[in-house]
Design an enzyme around this catalytic site. Structure first.
Site, PDB file in Angstrom:
ATOM      1  N   VAL A   1       1.170  -1.047  -0.027  1.00  0.00           N
ATOM      2  CA  VAL A   1      -0.339   0.394  -0.226  1.00  0.00           C
ATOM      3  C   VAL A   1       0.679   0.850  -0.679  1.00  0.00           C
ATOM      4  CG1 VAL A   1      -0.276   0.292   2.360  1.00  0.00           C
ATOM      5  CG2 VAL A   1      -2.379   0.808   1.261  1.00  0.00           C
ATOM      6  N   TYR A   2       2.241   1.494   0.383  1.00  0.00           N
ATOM      7  CA  TYR A   2       2.893   2.646   0.567  1.00  0.00           C
ATOM      8  C   TYR A   2       3.055   3.066  -1.323  1.00  0.00           C
ATOM      9  CZ  TYR A   2       4.702   1.127   4.908  1.00  0.00           C
ATOM     10  OH  TYR A   2       4.735   0.443   6.286  1.00  0.00           O
ATOM     11  N   SER A   3       2.641   3.834  -0.973  1.00  0.00           N
ATOM     12  CA  SER A   3       2.586   4.744  -2.370  1.00  0.00           C
ATOM     13  C   SER A   3       1.903   3.404  -3.806  1.00  0.00           C
ATOM     14  CB  SER A   3       4.038   4.838  -2.949  1.00  0.00           C
ATOM     15  OG  SER A   3       4.264   6.099  -1.829  1.00  0.00           O
TER      16      SER A   3
ATOM     17  N   LYS B   1       4.128  -6.236   3.672  1.00  0.00           N
ATOM     18  CA  LYS B   1       2.778  -6.176   4.192  1.00  0.00           C
ATOM     19  C   LYS B   1       1.856  -6.368   3.049  1.00  0.00           C
ATOM     20  CE  LYS B   1       4.629  -3.181   7.557  1.00  0.00           C
ATOM     21  NZ  LYS B   1       5.616  -2.415   6.708  1.00  0.00           N
TER      22      LYS B   1
END
Length: 308
Positions: free
Chosen positions: A20-22, A49
């Site tokens: 989900v990071y960027s 994750k």
């Protein structure tokens, strides 16, 4: 925490990211970095994750077998690897039975797609339940917890640290500098401005700054960190990182530097060993306040017990 022998040769072996990071860009950057360095894959631990939305569909989020199988395959592709060393549930999913999630993790370990299982942002009962289920069903065990933990936020000590110590689960703190507060860059009663995490977004900055600024405990802690830093001739960041890295059950610390200069400074904490007196000063200054039972006497606000 990464090992360090000085800023010119500082190095780390643990890389933590998430899908989900960027929206996957973070994993792609790590993948390109690995691809450009033959042999680097064998020298680092890659952690990622899955849990949060990566699309608008009904199966694009959560800890269901359907979503996690897609999420893991996508992460492997972006990272350019066949196996992730540590795959973590990014947060609890109240809509999915934890048995389903743990079963998927176990299958992924057996398939060689992940080596170890971790979780992030679980509360005490969630972590304990998950740990016991892996034991009762013979599933791949949970080996790490990634929670927020720093001198300003020590609430995991109420229950989670005890669970981790009892179940032999390593703690990987995120936000060890409390979003920059423990670096000393914010001043009392002065709204954050400029190139800081809070200063670049005035609206969000004040929303996050106001409550913490209003707590006398915040400035008491920062004064203690500054005192130790000045006496040792090191940065406040290094003091705060050294304190959390030495806490019970902590096995590594997730750094989130915004610049190379910040990273160099943070890595210096690997060589800093606080004395018993310094540790006691910081621990006492940051002891959290609990309002009531079961962590305090009924109806009486008091300081929480501290870990040794």
């Amino acid at each position: 925490m990464p090992s360090s022998t000085g800023s010119s040769s500082a190095a780390g072996t643990f890389i933590d990211t998430a899908d989900v990071y960027s929206r996957g860009v973070s994993e792609e950057i790590v993948g390109r970095w690995l691809a450009a360095r033959p042999g680097a894959r064998d020298r680092v631990v890659i952690a990622t994750k899955g849990r949060f939305p990566m699309g608008d569909g009904p199966n694009d989020a959560g800890l269901t077998r359907t979503h996690l199988s897609r999420a893991l395959e996508a992460s492997l592709r972006r990272l350019g690897v066949e196996t992730v060393d540590l795959y973590q549930a990014h947060a609890w999913d109240p809509l999915t039975p934890i048995e389903e999630t743990l079963g998927f993790f176990d299958d992924a370990v057996r398939a060689g797609k992940i080596r170890y299982v971790g979780v992030s942002n679980f509360v005490g009962w969630q972590l304990q339940k998950a740990a016991l289920l892996t034991q009762l069903r013979g599933l791949a065990p949970i080996v790490t917890l990634q929670p927020q933990y720093n001198l300003l936020v020590r609430d995991i000590e109420f229950e989670l640290v005890d669970v981790c110590r009892n179940e032999r689960i390593g703690i990987l703190p995120w936000s060890p500098l409390a979003g920059g507060w423990l670096t000393g860059k914010y001043a009392r009663d002065h709204a954050p401005i400029g190139a800081t995490r809070l200063g670049e977004d005035p609206g969000r900055g004040m929303e996050a700054y106001g409550p913490r600024n209003a707590q006398e405990r915040t400035w008491h802690i920062l004064d203690a960190v500054r005192q130790v830093a000045d006496e040792r001739g090191v940065s406040m960041s290094q003091v705060a990182l050294a304190w959390v890295a030495a806490r019970p059950a902590v096995t590594s610390v997730i750094l989130g530097a915004r610049t190379v200069e910040q990273l160099d400074d943070n890595l210096g904490a690997a060589d800093l060993r606080l004395s018993e007196k310094e540790t006691a000063l910081l621990t006492e200054a940051s002891t959290p306040i609990v309002a009531d039972y079961p962590y305090g006497a009924p109806g009486v606000a008091q300081r929480a017990r501290t870990l040794p």
